[in-house]
Design a protein around this motif. Structure first.
Motif, PDB file in Angstrom:
ATOM      1  N   MET A   1       0.850  -1.276  -0.006  1.00 44.14           N
ATOM      2  CA  MET A   1       0.088   0.141  -0.006  1.00 44.14           C
ATOM      3  C   MET A   1       0.787   1.323   0.066  1.00 44.14           C
ATOM      4  N   GLU A   2       1.810   1.356   0.721  1.00 48.11           N
ATOM      5  CA  GLU A   2       2.723   2.373   0.896  1.00 48.11           C
ATOM      6  C   GLU A   2       3.493   2.579  -0.493  1.00 48.11           C
ATOM      7  N   LYS A   3       4.124   1.550  -1.185  1.00 47.49           N
ATOM      8  CA  LYS A   3       4.372   1.674  -2.243  1.00 47.49           C
ATOM      9  C   LYS A   3       3.581   2.175  -3.524  1.00 47.49           C
ATOM     10  N   ARG A   4       2.330   1.887  -3.260  1.00 43.95           N
ATOM     11  CA  ARG A   4       1.371   2.459  -4.368  1.00 43.95           C
ATOM     12  C   ARG A   4       1.115   4.058  -4.012  1.00 43.95           C
ATOM     13  N   LYS A   5       1.200   4.407  -2.983  1.00 47.50           N
ATOM     14  CA  LYS A   5       0.987   5.839  -2.645  1.00 47.50           C
ATOM     15  C   LYS A   5       2.250   6.620  -3.252  1.00 47.50           C
ATOM     16  N   ILE A   6       3.564   6.063  -3.020  1.00 49.93           N
ATOM     17  CA  ILE A   6       4.599   6.776  -3.588  1.00 49.93           C
ATOM     18  C   ILE A   6       4.709   6.869  -5.151  1.00 49.93           C
ATOM     19  N   ALA A   7       4.094   5.680  -5.583  1.00 50.67           N
ATOM     20  CA  ALA A   7       4.023   5.681  -7.086  1.00 50.67           C
ATOM     21  C   ALA A   7       3.150   6.577  -7.508  1.00 50.67           C
ATOM     22  N   TRP A   8       2.119   6.625  -7.067  1.00 49.81           N
ATOM     23  CA  TRP A   8       1.051   7.902  -7.343  1.00 49.81           C
ATOM     24  C   TRP A   8       1.473   9.124  -7.313  1.00 49.81           C
ATOM     25  N   MET A   9       2.168   9.580  -6.200  1.00 47.31           N
ATOM     26  CA  MET A   9       3.017  10.695  -5.785  1.00 47.31           C
ATOM     27  C   MET A   9       4.007  10.996  -7.110  1.00 47.31           C
ATOM     28  N   ILE A  10       4.786  10.194  -7.340  1.00 44.98           N
ATOM     29  CA  ILE A  10       5.727  10.392  -8.259  1.00 44.98           C
ATOM     30  C   ILE A  10       5.223  10.729  -9.678  1.00 44.98           C
ATOM     31  N   LEU A  11       4.027   9.550 -10.117  1.00 48.12           N
ATOM     32  CA  LEU A  11       3.229   9.759 -11.175  1.00 48.12           C
ATOM     33  C   LEU A  11       2.733  11.448 -11.370  1.00 48.12           C
ATOM     34  N   THR A  12       1.964  11.703 -10.072  1.00 43.08           N
ATOM     35  CA  THR A  12       1.484  13.188 -10.206  1.00 43.08           C
ATOM     36  C   THR A  12       2.498  14.196 -10.376  1.00 43.08           C
ATOM     37  N   ALA A  13       3.639  13.936  -9.554  1.00 40.31           N
ATOM     38  CA  ALA A  13       4.754  14.893  -9.729  1.00 40.31           C
ATOM     39  C   ALA A  13       4.968  15.322 -11.045  1.00 40.31           C
ATOM     40  N   ILE A  14       5.497  13.941 -11.970  1.00 43.21           N
ATOM     41  CA  ILE A  14       5.722  14.016 -13.396  1.00 43.21           C
ATOM     42  C   ILE A  14       4.652  14.548 -14.182  1.00 43.21           C
ATOM     43  N   THR A  15       3.468  14.204 -14.008  1.00 35.34           N
ATOM     44  CA  THR A  15       2.298  14.960 -14.587  1.00 35.34           C
ATOM     45  C   THR A  15       2.162  16.407 -14.605  1.00 35.34           C
ATOM     46  N   ILE A  16       2.353  16.782 -13.544  1.00 33.59           N
ATOM     47  CA  ILE A  16       2.452  18.258 -13.164  1.00 33.59           C
ATOM     48  C   ILE A  16       3.623  18.930 -13.774  1.00 33.59           C
ATOM     49  N   SER A  17       5.035  18.381 -13.566  1.00 33.75           N
ATOM     50  CA  SER A  17       5.968  18.755 -14.162  1.00 33.75           C
ATOM     51  C   SER A  17       5.989  18.948 -15.972  1.00 33.75           C
ATOM     52  N   LEU A  18       5.229  18.016 -16.395  1.00 32.07           N
ATOM     53  CA  LEU A  18       4.930  17.946 -17.729  1.00 32.07           C
ATOM     54  C   LEU A  18       4.214  19.045 -18.374  1.00 32.07           C
ATOM     55  N   VAL A  19       3.147  19.180 -17.502  1.00 40.21           N
ATOM     56  CA  VAL A  19       2.116  20.442 -17.548  1.00 40.21           C
ATOM     57  C   VAL A  19       2.919  21.843 -17.471  1.00 40.21           C
ATOM     58  N   ILE A  20       3.725  21.987 -16.576  1.00 38.22           N
ATOM     59  CA  ILE A  20       4.469  23.280 -16.726  1.00 38.22           C
ATOM     60  C   ILE A  20       5.593  23.188 -17.850  1.00 38.22           C
ATOM     61  N   VAL A  21       6.119  22.382 -18.026  1.00 42.94           N
ATOM     62  CA  VAL A  21       7.060  22.281 -19.108  1.00 42.94           C
ATOM     63  C   VAL A  21       6.350  22.738 -20.565  1.00 42.94           C
ATOM     64  N   ALA A  22       5.136  21.963 -20.928  1.00 42.61           N
ATOM     65  CA  ALA A  22       4.528  22.271 -21.995  1.00 42.61           C
ATOM     66  C   ALA A  22       3.956  23.839 -21.952  1.00 42.61           C
ATOM     67  N   GLY A  23       3.436  24.368 -20.744  1.00 41.66           N
ATOM     68  CA  GLY A  23       2.973  25.697 -20.766  1.00 41.66           C
ATOM     69  C   GLY A  23       4.288  26.726 -21.047  1.00 41.66           C
ATOM     70  N   SER A  24       5.329  26.313 -20.523  1.00 44.00           N
ATOM     71  CA  SER A  24       6.533  27.247 -20.591  1.00 44.00           C
ATOM     72  C   SER A  24       6.901  27.201 -21.944  1.00 44.00           C
ATOM     73  N   LEU A  25       6.998  26.353 -22.788  1.00 45.08           N
ATOM     74  CA  LEU A  25       7.286  26.041 -24.354  1.00 45.08           C
ATOM     75  C   LEU A  25       6.341  26.802 -25.136  1.00 45.08           C
ATOM     76  N   THR A  26       5.055  26.825 -24.806  1.00 44.15           N
ATOM     77  CA  THR A  26       4.033  27.349 -25.657  1.00 44.15           C
ATOM     78  C   THR A  26       4.216  28.872 -25.440  1.00 44.15           C
ATOM     79  N   VAL A  27       4.291  29.432 -24.456  1.00 44.23           N
ATOM     80  CA  VAL A  27       4.598  30.745 -24.158  1.00 44.23           C
ATOM     81  C   VAL A  27       5.999  31.211 -24.715  1.00 44.23           C
ATOM     82  N   SER A  28       6.766  30.425 -24.675  1.00 38.78           N
ATOM     83  CA  SER A  28       8.157  30.712 -25.341  1.00 38.78           C
ATOM     84  C   SER A  28       8.047  30.769 -26.805  1.00 38.78           C
TER      85      SER A  28
END
Length: 109
Positions: A1-28
Motif C-alpha cells: 500500500m505504501e509503495k502504491r502511494k509513493i508511485a501515485w505521488m511520483i506519477l502526479t509530480a511527473i504529470t504536473i512537471s510535464l504540464v508546466i514544461v508544456a505551458g512554458s514552451l508554448t509561451v516561449s
C-alpha cells in the motif's frame, strides 16, 4: 500500500512537471513568433521612393533624392483645394509607384 502511494505521488509530480514544461514552451514559442513577425514587419517597411510636389507651378513626380521631377502633370493648381496645395508644397511621399499613382488619381479626380 505504501509503495502504491509513493508511485501515485511520483506519477502526479511527473504529470504536473510535464504540464508546466508544456505551458512554458508554448509561451516561449508565442514570444518567438511575435518577435519574428515584428522583425519581418520592420524589414519589409520601405522608405518612400517617390515624392509628389509642386515644381515650377505644376505638380511634379519626383524619385526620392532627385531634385528634378521625372514627370509633370499638366493640371491647373487653382483646381486643387487649399489643403491639397499645402500638402503638395511640403511634398507628399509615396513608398511605391502604385501608391504614387493612387495619390495622383486622388488629386486629379
Amino acid at each position: 500500500m505504501e509503495k502504491r502511494k509513493i508511485a501515485w505521488m511520483i506519477l502526479t509530480a511527473i504529470t504536473i512537471s510535464l504540464v508546466i514544461v508544456a505551458g512554458s514552451l508554448t509561451v516561449s514559442m508565442r514570444q518567438e513568433r511575435s518577435a519574428a513577425q515584428g522583425v519581418t514587419t520592420e524589414e519589409t517597411t520601405t522608405e518612400p521612393g517617390y515624392l509628389l510636389k509642386i515644381a515650377d507651378g505644376q505638380i511634379g513626380l519626383f524619385r526620392m533624392g532627385n531634385s528634378v521631377p521625372y514627370q509633370r502633370l499638366d493640371m491647373p493648381l487653382n483646381l486643387l483645394s487649399d489643403y491639397d496645395r499645402e500638402q503638395l508644397e511640403e511634398g507628399i511621399p509615396a513608398a511605391t509607384e502604385t501608391e504614387l499613382r493612387q495619390l495622383v488619381e486622388d488629386l486629379t479626380s
